[in-house]
Design an enzyme around this catalytic site. Sequence first.
Site, PDB file in Angstrom:
ATOM      1  N   SER A 235      14.854 -21.158 -21.035  1.00  0.00           N
ATOM      2  CA  SER A 235      15.880 -20.622 -20.132  1.00  0.00           C
ATOM      3  C   SER A 235      16.255 -19.182 -20.499  1.00  0.00           C
ATOM      4  O   SER A 235      16.081 -18.752 -21.644  1.00  0.00           O
ATOM      5  CB  SER A 235      17.125 -21.511 -20.207  1.00  0.00           C
ATOM      6  OG  SER A 235      17.595 -21.510 -21.534  1.00  0.00           O
ATOM      7  N   CYS A 291       9.456 -22.984 -13.258  1.00  0.00           N
ATOM      8  CA  CYS A 291       9.937 -21.600 -13.180  1.00  0.00           C
ATOM      9  C   CYS A 291       9.300 -20.883 -11.994  1.00  0.00           C
ATOM     10  O   CYS A 291       9.709 -19.790 -11.644  1.00  0.00           O
ATOM     11  CB  CYS A 291       9.640 -20.859 -14.475  1.00  0.00           C
ATOM     12  SG  CYS A 291       7.901 -20.592 -14.705  1.00  0.00           S
TER      13      CYS A 291
HETATM   14  P1  NAD Z   1      15.693 -24.237 -23.032  1.00  0.00           P
HETATM   15  O1  NAD Z   1      15.951 -22.780 -23.111  1.00  0.00           O
HETATM   16  O2  NAD Z   1      16.861 -25.152 -23.018  1.00  0.00           O
HETATM   17  O3  NAD Z   1      14.797 -24.725 -24.270  1.00  0.00           O
HETATM   18  C1  NAD Z   1      13.585 -24.071 -24.592  1.00  0.00           C
HETATM   19  C2  NAD Z   1      13.333 -24.249 -26.092  1.00  0.00           C
HETATM   20  O4  NAD Z   1      14.365 -23.595 -26.835  1.00  0.00           O
HETATM   21  C3  NAD Z   1      13.343 -25.706 -26.529  1.00  0.00           C
HETATM   22  O5  NAD Z   1      12.304 -25.897 -27.456  1.00  0.00           O
HETATM   23  C4  NAD Z   1      14.719 -25.894 -27.146  1.00  0.00           C
HETATM   24  O6  NAD Z   1      14.693 -26.853 -28.195  1.00  0.00           O
HETATM   25  C5  NAD Z   1      15.049 -24.518 -27.685  1.00  0.00           C
HETATM   26  N1  NAD Z   1      16.474 -24.180 -27.586  1.00  0.00           N
HETATM   27  C6  NAD Z   1      17.346 -24.552 -26.618  1.00  0.00           C
HETATM   28  N2  NAD Z   1      18.562 -24.003 -26.839  1.00  0.00           N
HETATM   29  C7  NAD Z   1      18.466 -23.281 -27.969  1.00  0.00           C
HETATM   30  C8  NAD Z   1      19.378 -22.482 -28.706  1.00  0.00           C
HETATM   31  N3  NAD Z   1      20.643 -22.316 -28.321  1.00  0.00           N
HETATM   32  N4  NAD Z   1      18.929 -21.888 -29.840  1.00  0.00           N
HETATM   33  C9  NAD Z   1      17.650 -22.032 -30.228  1.00  0.00           C
HETATM   34  N5  NAD Z   1      16.741 -22.773 -29.566  1.00  0.00           N
HETATM   35  C10 NAD Z   1      17.133 -23.393 -28.444  1.00  0.00           C
HETATM   36  O7  NAD Z   1      14.760 -24.481 -21.758  1.00  0.00           O
HETATM   37  P2  NAD Z   1      14.301 -25.866 -21.136  1.00  0.00           P
HETATM   38  O8  NAD Z   1      15.464 -26.496 -20.467  1.00  0.00           O
HETATM   39  O9  NAD Z   1      13.537 -26.663 -22.121  1.00  0.00           O
HETATM   40  O10 NAD Z   1      13.245 -25.366 -20.038  1.00  0.00           O
HETATM   41  C11 NAD Z   1      13.609 -24.977 -18.750  1.00  0.00           C
HETATM   42  C12 NAD Z   1      13.726 -23.472 -18.637  1.00  0.00           C
HETATM   43  O11 NAD Z   1      12.483 -22.870 -18.972  1.00  0.00           O
HETATM   44  C13 NAD Z   1      14.016 -23.025 -17.213  1.00  0.00           C
HETATM   45  O12 NAD Z   1      14.965 -22.002 -17.259  1.00  0.00           O
HETATM   46  C14 NAD Z   1      12.670 -22.500 -16.716  1.00  0.00           C
HETATM   47  O13 NAD Z   1      12.742 -21.544 -15.697  1.00  0.00           O
HETATM   48  C15 NAD Z   1      12.109 -21.920 -17.984  1.00  0.00           C
HETATM   49  N6  NAD Z   1      10.656 -21.789 -17.905  1.00  0.00           N
HETATM   50  C16 NAD Z   1      10.148 -20.535 -17.761  1.00  0.00           C
HETATM   51  C17 NAD Z   1       8.777 -20.359 -17.637  1.00  0.00           C
HETATM   52  C18 NAD Z   1       8.198 -18.988 -17.476  1.00  0.00           C
HETATM   53  O14 NAD Z   1       7.005 -18.824 -17.675  1.00  0.00           O
HETATM   54  N7  NAD Z   1       8.984 -17.987 -17.115  1.00  0.00           N
HETATM   55  C19 NAD Z   1       7.932 -21.472 -17.681  1.00  0.00           C
HETATM   56  C20 NAD Z   1       8.487 -22.739 -17.869  1.00  0.00           C
HETATM   57  C21 NAD Z   1       9.869 -22.879 -17.973  1.00  0.00           C
END
Ligand code: NAD
Length: 502
Positions: A235, A291
């Site tokens: 995210s 995404c």
């Molecule tokens: P997320 O940001 O919640 O988590 C991603 C990773 O970060 C996970 O491994 C999680 O454990 C870790 N994480 C979460 N919060 C954290 C924090 N505060 N500190 C450190 N690490 C942390 O994302 P998600 O919910 O797993 O995935 C969905 C998001 O990913 C959506 O926003 C989507 O658009 C994005 N996404 C983007 C792409 C791209 O290529 N642009 C592709 C796939 C998904």
Amino acid sequence: MTLLEEPLKEPFSVRNYINGEWLEPTGQLAEITNPATCKTIGRVPISTSEDVEEAVEAAKNAYPEWRRTPPLARARCLFRLKELMEQHFEELSRIQTMEHGKTIDESRGETRRGIENVEVATGIPSLMMGQNLEDVASGIDEYLIRQPLGVFGIICPYNFPFMVPLWFAPYAVATGNCIVIKPSSEDPISQTKVAELVEEAGIPPGVWNIVNGGRDVVSSMLDSPDITGICFVGSTPVAKNVIYRRCGETGKRVIAQAGAKNFIVVMPDAHREKTIGACMTSFYGNAGQRCLSGANLLLVGQGQSEGERDAFYKRFSDAFAAAASKIRVGYGLDESVQMGPLRDAEKKQRVLKFIEKGVEEGAKLTLDGRNIHLTGDWPQTCFLNPTVFEDVTPDMAIGREEIFGPVANIMTAPNLDKAIEMIHSSRFGNAASIFTSNGKWAREFQYRVMCGNIGINIGINAPMAFFPFSGMKESFFGTLHGQGQEVIRFFTESKVVIQRWF
Ligand code: NAD
């Protein structure tokens, strides 16, 4: 209703894979549930900074030998990995459906896209080649070589548990680096299965490590002085405020691919049936948890009188909602199902809040996915049906924020200029599509729209593995992108050598 056989019969015990060994969890465990059935399908360790240190140490120790391994020998390991993935194709796909919720067809597509990255990375002997120019001055030649850098961390989201790590991992090891992957703790089984195949493919211990867990693992990776760079997909708040910021402070290379709010523009000359067919996949594929999914459907009445415009908006919106209402929702291992559940109840709650907010803000709810009707008898906990709003504007919360669920917001614009202005009002810049048979409009759209991925008469899928996965504005933080030639550059440093011949 016939269900495909589930590959996970017993709760699966996820372990860390460090230095070629499968380590029994020592600390806290989290449950992994199948969002369609709500049954526990596994447990995952929530690892600590000590686990990360152990994995980084293993990667650091494996690096000198691995980087000296000839590129062709490294590629051979990846050829074997690809073959093993093909042999396990269906099992890998069904696991994704069980742990994430997506339909089996979506999982098969994800497996294919993941494997394609392994295939492209097998071309490393030519992808990694340098450059050479003789006689840059009298009797002096100059050449550029690309060298690996050491240990990289790969941090992954939940929405593509098999594919996303493969946007980076095969290229990192092909270029001679060693890696530590942190899968999403919500659906980590796919990456455990990949690591089992990595082991079978003969990739040496320490080159490819997996550490499962949450924020503590991420923080330790970001703080580790022995990790040269981080690949993150997730995210925007985490990409921007945690990953990109901390990598800047610690001087690490970074690719941080982030959130999105994608517009699909439909011009009046678009082929209606084909456009609606493409939109169904774009808006509701993966239950909107992509995404690259469509979020805002922008109907543009350019070249029409006011009356014609209104008729076009109504005809298209009605046909869109009618098609969305027919999408079969259920457990993805039923091959007749077209949309699965949200990953968990919390994510569903988040989408429900957006739907309430949309109603409050005055958007017209023309198809209410809260009226849940499923193919098959499943608990409703994580399910929603497709939802359609009309009369949405880009400044409403539903038009502005990433909902990450099966919600389509229909907006209108009188012409393409206004439509592009609306797209540019978004803080995201991941993807946008146009449906039209007018070449000038298509060219104009491609030329002007500030998004990393542009679709013309197609809803957007992940770019092919030999192209970079681009993104702009708050959808991407960094310089080089995942996949293709750019990721090869990310995983290597160019060294320029100048030589005088006596
Ligand atoms: P997320 O940001 O919640 O988590 C991603 C990773 O970060 C996970 O491994 C999680 O454990 C870790 N994480 C979460 N919060 C954290 C924090 N505060 N500190 C450190 N690490 C942390 O994302 P998600 O919910 O797993 O995935 C969905 C998001 O990913 C959506 O926003 C989507 O658009 C994005 N996404 C983007 C792409 C791209 O290529 N642009 C592709 C796939 C998904």
